[in-house]
Design an enzyme around this catalytic site. Sequence first.
Site, mmCIF file in Angstrom:
data_model
loop_
_atom_site.group_PDB
_atom_site.id
_atom_site.type_symbol
_atom_site.label_atom_id
_atom_site.label_comp_id
_atom_site.label_asym_id
_atom_site.label_seq_id
_atom_site.Cartn_x
_atom_site.Cartn_y
_atom_site.Cartn_z
ATOM 1 N N CYS A 115 0.836 -1.206 0.000
ATOM 2 C CA CYS A 115 0.000 0.000 0.000
ATOM 3 C C CYS A 115 0.870 1.254 0.000
ATOM 4 O O CYS A 115 2.099 1.182 0.051
ATOM 5 C CB CYS A 115 -0.910 0.003 1.222
ATOM 6 S SG CYS A 115 -1.903 -1.494 1.385
ATOM 7 N N ASN A 163 1.371 -0.005 5.749
ATOM 8 C CA ASN A 163 1.793 -0.588 4.481
ATOM 9 C C ASN A 163 2.519 -1.882 4.819
ATOM 10 O O ASN A 163 3.566 -1.849 5.457
ATOM 11 C CB ASN A 163 2.726 0.372 3.729
ATOM 12 C CG ASN A 163 3.401 -0.305 2.547
ATOM 13 O OD1 ASN A 163 2.841 -1.207 1.932
ATOM 14 N ND2 ASN A 163 4.622 0.118 2.244
ATOM 15 N N GLY A 164 1.952 -3.017 4.412
ATOM 16 C CA GLY A 164 2.653 -4.263 4.683
ATOM 17 C C GLY A 164 1.742 -5.402 5.064
ATOM 18 O O GLY A 164 0.526 -5.348 4.872
ATOM 19 N N THR A 194 23.384 -0.306 -10.258
ATOM 20 C CA THR A 194 22.926 -1.699 -10.200
ATOM 21 C C THR A 194 21.428 -1.781 -10.010
ATOM 22 O O THR A 194 20.753 -2.617 -10.620
ATOM 23 C CB THR A 194 23.591 -2.439 -9.023
ATOM 24 O OG1 THR A 194 24.976 -2.168 -9.036
ATOM 25 C CG2 THR A 194 23.366 -3.920 -9.118
ATOM 26 N N ARG A 254 19.647 -0.977 -13.281
ATOM 27 C CA ARG A 254 19.823 -2.073 -14.240
ATOM 28 C C ARG A 254 18.849 -3.222 -13.953
ATOM 29 O O ARG A 254 18.240 -3.784 -14.857
ATOM 30 C CB ARG A 254 21.251 -2.606 -14.175
ATOM 31 C CG ARG A 254 22.327 -1.707 -14.745
ATOM 32 C CD ARG A 254 23.699 -2.342 -14.501
ATOM 33 N NE ARG A 254 24.794 -1.586 -15.112
ATOM 34 C CZ ARG A 254 26.076 -1.920 -15.001
ATOM 35 N NH1 ARG A 254 26.407 -3.008 -14.302
ATOM 36 N NH2 ARG A 254 27.007 -1.191 -15.588
#
Length: 584
Positions: free
Chosen positions: A2, A75-76, A316, A319
């Site tokens: 969320c 959130n979670g 990184t 990518r």
Amino acid sequence: MCGILAVFGCIDNSQAKRSRIIELSRRLRHRGPDWSGLHCHGNCYLAHQRLAIVDPTSGDQPLYNEDKTVVVTVNGEIYNHKQLREKLKSHQFRTGSDCEVIAHLYEEYGEDFVDMLDGMFSFVLLDTRDNSFIAARDAIGITPLYIGWGLDGSVWFASEMKALSDDCERFMSFLPGHIYSSKQGALRRWYNPPWFPEQIPSTPYDPILLRETFKKAVVKRLMTDVPFGVLLSGGLDSSLVAAVASRHMVELEAACQWGTQLHTFCVGLKGSPDLKAAREVADYLGTRHHEFHFTVQEGIDALEEVIYHIETYDVTTIRASTPMFLMSRKIKSLGVKMVLSGEGSDEIFGGYLYFHKAPNKEEFHQETCQKIKSLHLYDCLRANKSTSAWGLEARVPFLDKEFINVAMSIDPEWKLIRPDLGRIEKWILRNAFDDEQNPYLPKHILYRQKEQFSDGVGYSWIDGLKDHANKQVTDAMLMNASFIYPENTPTTKEAYYYRSIFEKFFPKNAARSTVPGGPSVACSTAKAVEWDAAWSKNPDPSGRAALGVHAAAYEEEADAKDANLINGSPQKLPGIVEKATTVV
């Protein structure tokens, strides 16, 4: 997954301010397209954008205690919410949401309840009885959270930087494993595991304990009321997640609604190592496999959108985030809202190829500790934001608190890469699942060499990014980079290109300071670069930069290109590419 936004102590509590909070909250709607909620109490605001995974019908947020004096936006996922409800039998719950326990735990235990939570979470809680508030983030930082301060004395919290950067004078990434209390006006660490001081452990290796703890970590993350699957690269980590999940599909409550066949997903350039390896694993496990292709140009076209969503200029991360971002959109289009992924294993077990050069078990262990502590800036950030950009939630079993404690208590002598003893990287994990009677994976997959995700989707992906950046950034631009970007100065044209895009979306000093810097080879910390003198000459985060370790290291690839050019062909030798099979 969320999106949350909370603001406390605003001078202005007019309708205009409420409208502004709603406007900023909408910047997080990609994270939670299923419902929007807002609670206002004086000059305090708690907003929520919901992605409904557990209890989709009644679990809308913000959530409350019985008399609505305690308000929380989360959130979670709280995996042990049913066990926690057993400790709260005197409380009356309004919903079936796993996150509602947070409001009641606060009522029962005050601020000292966060360590009781088993899950991934960021939450903000308001106690309207005295207008005090707390905010907390999970142990490792699987879910993102930022904290900011306005010129009017207000304190802000948001799942992503884009929701508070315009209105805050200063902001920063909220530290994992920490809690902020308005009563103290400061952050304090609630997560204090045995491994955190980085002392060298001495517990003997127990393969059965390691295996059983990981199986528990996977199974608890199958808590869902919506369709789900596994991100499968064909490497060790994601393959083990898929192998364990596929064995427990029949037991799930959701199986009667969504079926017992596990769905798996993979992305790559056509002909990439990951696609081939993932297909082989999927066939072995009998999953419903979905293979997605992208082109280098499609990836390049998505870069600006990717950087806007993941909020970093780390090379990184960008990518690897781009193919994950593209794949997540395809997965969501199939109606899937949650996936399991294999992040965290390489940090815990020293799986990156540069660990081959660790001089001793002490430095090996300390490097793994540092890698885990910084996951929220790299792989956790990528896995969360690349998927949530399309309203998809990623769960990571390897970062289970109990599993980390078991794995990090093992004497690191067992984790050392010892070719003389037949031990490759992550040998203790491979060995734990090497079950002759009831094999989880074929031997050649179980013992395949590590491949970083950004490499495994196809080597020409990284090469294509570098070529594109070289066309966008001139030599003069790079030469003057230290004047344009004095903080975390980019040292390559690729890094400069990403930085310029990031600065367009997030121009404030506070934003650029949320991104770490320093030299790295094959995803190492700056300290580990010292393990091999040759690495300082080739500081690239790709796994192929681990010269003398990776089966398709840059130096070998360069030799292959030279050989082909002599024969009049610009193609890479097939043998060089085939040497590097997958494992994320």
